[in-house]
Design a protein around this motif. Structure first.
Motif, PDB file in Angstrom:
ATOM      1  N   ARG A  71      88.962  70.325  20.513  1.00 41.54           N
ATOM      2  CA  ARG A  71      90.005  71.032  21.260  1.00 41.54           C
ATOM      3  C   ARG A  71      89.456  71.940  22.356  1.00 41.54           C
ATOM      4  N   PHE A  72      88.157  71.967  22.524  1.00 38.54           N
ATOM      5  CA  PHE A  72      87.491  72.867  23.479  1.00 38.54           C
ATOM      6  C   PHE A  72      87.819  74.323  23.176  1.00 38.54           C
ATOM      7  N   GLU A  73      87.839  74.690  21.907  1.00 36.19           N
ATOM      8  CA  GLU A  73      88.188  76.047  21.516  1.00 36.19           C
ATOM      9  C   GLU A  73      86.987  76.886  21.114  1.00 36.19           C
ATOM     10  N   LEU A  74      85.790  76.373  21.324  1.00 33.81           N
ATOM     11  CA  LEU A  74      84.599  77.173  21.073  1.00 33.81           C
ATOM     12  C   LEU A  74      84.284  77.993  22.319  1.00 33.81           C
ATOM     13  N   ILE A  75      83.601  79.078  22.120  1.00 32.66           N
ATOM     14  CA  ILE A  75      83.251  79.942  23.250  1.00 32.66           C
ATOM     15  C   ILE A  75      82.265  79.211  24.159  1.00 32.66           C
ATOM     16  N   ARG A  76      82.554  79.207  25.426  1.00 34.43           N
ATOM     17  CA  ARG A  76      81.678  78.574  26.405  1.00 34.43           C
ATOM     18  C   ARG A  76      81.336  79.621  27.457  1.00 34.43           C
ATOM     19  N   ILE A  77      80.065  79.848  27.623  1.00 33.58           N
ATOM     20  CA  ILE A  77      79.620  80.816  28.622  1.00 33.58           C
ATOM     21  C   ILE A  77      79.252  80.026  29.875  1.00 33.58           C
ATOM     22  N   ASP A  78      80.149  80.059  30.838  1.00 37.72           N
ATOM     23  CA  ASP A  78      79.938  79.235  32.023  1.00 37.72           C
ATOM     24  C   ASP A  78      80.124  80.003  33.330  1.00 37.72           C
ATOM     25  N   SER A  79      79.961  81.311  33.285  1.00 41.47           N
ATOM     26  CA  SER A  79      80.184  82.094  34.507  1.00 41.47           C
ATOM     27  C   SER A  79      79.204  81.706  35.614  1.00 41.47           C
ATOM     28  N   LEU A  80      77.936  81.473  35.268  1.00 43.64           N
ATOM     29  CA  LEU A  80      76.972  81.045  36.287  1.00 43.64           C
ATOM     30  C   LEU A  80      77.224  79.603  36.711  1.00 43.64           C
ATOM     31  N   LEU A  81      77.659  78.796  35.777  1.00 44.21           N
ATOM     32  CA  LEU A  81      77.938  77.393  36.074  1.00 44.21           C
ATOM     33  C   LEU A  81      79.072  77.263  37.091  1.00 44.21           C
ATOM     34  N   LEU A  82      80.059  78.137  37.004  1.00 42.86           N
ATOM     35  CA  LEU A  82      81.194  78.069  37.928  1.00 42.86           C
ATOM     36  C   LEU A  82      80.809  78.432  39.357  1.00 42.86           C
ATOM     37  N   TRP A  83      79.723  79.180  39.524  1.00 38.10           N
ATOM     38  CA  TRP A  83      79.272  79.568  40.853  1.00 38.10           C
ATOM     39  C   TRP A  83      78.426  78.480  41.513  1.00 38.10           C
ATOM     40  N   ALA A  84      77.957  77.545  40.726  1.00 34.55           N
ATOM     41  CA  ALA A  84      77.084  76.498  41.263  1.00 34.55           C
ATOM     42  C   ALA A  84      77.898  75.486  42.070  1.00 34.55           C
ATOM     43  N   PRO A  85      77.278  74.879  43.072  1.00 34.03           N
ATOM     44  CA  PRO A  85      77.968  73.806  43.809  1.00 34.03           C
ATOM     45  C   PRO A  85      78.297  72.643  42.860  1.00 34.03           C
ATOM     46  N   ARG A  86      79.305  71.876  43.221  1.00 34.24           N
ATOM     47  CA  ARG A  86      79.796  70.813  42.351  1.00 34.24           C
ATOM     48  C   ARG A  86      78.698  69.845  41.880  1.00 34.24           C
ATOM     49  N   PRO A  87      77.797  69.337  42.757  1.00 35.74           N
ATOM     50  CA  PRO A  87      76.760  68.411  42.265  1.00 35.74           C
ATOM     51  C   PRO A  87      75.801  69.075  41.271  1.00 35.74           C
ATOM     52  N   VAL A  88      75.453  70.331  41.526  1.00 37.07           N
ATOM     53  CA  VAL A  88      74.562  71.061  40.611  1.00 37.07           C
ATOM     54  C   VAL A  88      75.283  71.293  39.285  1.00 37.07           C
ATOM     55  N   ARG A  89      76.560  71.623  39.365  1.00 35.50           N
ATOM     56  CA  ARG A  89      77.354  71.859  38.157  1.00 35.50           C
ATOM     57  C   ARG A  89      77.407  70.597  37.293  1.00 35.50           C
ATOM     58  N   ALA A  90      77.580  69.434  37.918  1.00 34.03           N
ATOM     59  CA  ALA A  90      77.637  68.182  37.166  1.00 34.03           C
ATOM     60  C   ALA A  90      76.313  67.920  36.449  1.00 34.03           C
ATOM     61  N   VAL A  91      75.203  68.172  37.122  1.00 32.52           N
ATOM     62  CA  VAL A  91      73.888  67.972  36.509  1.00 32.52           C
ATOM     63  C   VAL A  91      73.693  68.957  35.356  1.00 32.52           C
ATOM     64  N   LEU A  92      74.057  70.216  35.563  1.00 29.66           N
ATOM     65  CA  LEU A  92      73.907  71.221  34.511  1.00 29.66           C
ATOM     66  C   LEU A  92      74.798  70.920  33.301  1.00 29.66           C
ATOM     67  N   GLU A  93      75.999  70.402  33.551  1.00 29.35           N
ATOM     68  CA  GLU A  93      76.879  70.037  32.445  1.00 29.35           C
ATOM     69  C   GLU A  93      76.275  68.892  31.632  1.00 29.35           C
ATOM     70  N   TRP A  94      75.661  67.913  32.301  1.00 34.38           N
ATOM     71  CA  TRP A  94      75.003  66.824  31.588  1.00 34.38           C
ATOM     72  C   TRP A  94      73.811  67.340  30.791  1.00 34.38           C
ATOM     73  N   ILE A  95      73.055  68.242  31.374  1.00 32.09           N
ATOM     74  CA  ILE A  95      71.906  68.827  30.656  1.00 32.09           C
ATOM     75  C   ILE A  95      72.402  69.570  29.414  1.00 32.09           C
ATOM     76  N   GLY A  96      73.470  70.323  29.569  1.00 31.42           N
ATOM     77  CA  GLY A  96      74.046  71.038  28.436  1.00 31.42           C
ATOM     78  C   GLY A  96      74.529  70.087  27.355  1.00 31.42           C
ATOM     79  N   TRP A  97      75.218  69.000  27.762  1.00 36.35           N
ATOM     80  CA  TRP A  97      75.730  68.032  26.804  1.00 36.35           C
ATOM     81  C   TRP A  97      74.588  67.354  26.043  1.00 36.35           C
ATOM     82  N   VAL A  98      73.548  66.944  26.761  1.00 42.24           N
ATOM     83  CA  VAL A  98      72.389  66.301  26.124  1.00 42.24           C
ATOM     84  C   VAL A  98      71.697  67.291  25.184  1.00 42.24           C
TER      85      VAL A  98
END
Length: 182
Positions: A71-98
């Motif tokens: 449900r995406f109800e766990l705490i997610r700390i993404d304040s720095l991620l939101l400031w990143a440009p979209r391509p960087v954000r996509a790479v960081l999200e994949w790194i986080g998922w892996v």
């Protein structure tokens, strides 16, 4: 004619871990109530309900956590991620998922090892503590399955509460109802 009812099988599949966690919590509540009743009313405390409640609560917790992941109800700390440009954000999200998946694999493997070598008996119950330790690999497998469902299949879950009637937006008290009728 096609059935227009609620697809119960899909609802049960999509919410299996939460349904099971709820059942385990109810059984936990009943075990604790039995323990309290036996101790208070009959002055004869039972030895097994407390241990059973510990095992059931552990399993309910890990299954509920899988539901929270879904449900995406766990705490997610993404304040720095939101400031990143979209391509960087996509790479960081994949790194986080892996990284999360790698940690779940390690947790599952180590939990499995611990469960397999544990022979300590949960004294009042006829089971070993391996059943408690087995919650780690079970959690890892369930969480990995749900994460893969969401990441690779863009799966949309049918949540149980979406089939419950909506509560009224405003609840009128008796005084308000009488004032409207006057």
């Amino acid at each position: 004619m096609k059935n227009q009812g609620i697809p119960w099988l899909k609802v049960v599949f999509d919410n299996a871990e939460e349904i099971l966690a709820t059942v385990l919590l109810v059984i936990t509540l009943l075990a604790i109530a039995l323990q309290i009743t036996a101790r208070s009313a009959f002055n004869a405390p039972l030895v097994w309900p407390e241990m059973l409640a510990q095992f059931l609560f552990l399993w309910a917790s890990v299954l509920g956590t899988v539901g929270a992941i879904k449900r995406f109800e766990l705490i997610r700390i993404d304040s720095l991620l939101l400031w990143a440009p979209r391509p960087v954000r996509a790479v960081l999200e994949w790194i986080g998922w892996v990284s999360i998946c790698a940690l779940l694999v390690v947790l599952g493997f180590k939990g499995w090892q611990l469960a397999m070598r544990t022979t300590t008996l949960a004294t009042p119950l006829p089971i070993t503590w391996a059943w408690g330790y087995a919650a780690a690999p079970a959690f890892s497998i369930c969480a990995l399955l749900r994460l893969c469902q969401m990441k690779f299949f863009d799966y949309r879950f049918m949540l149980v509460e979406s089939f419950l009637p909506d509560p009224p937006a405003v609840v009128l008290t008796t005084d308000q109802e009488q004032g409207d009728n006057a």
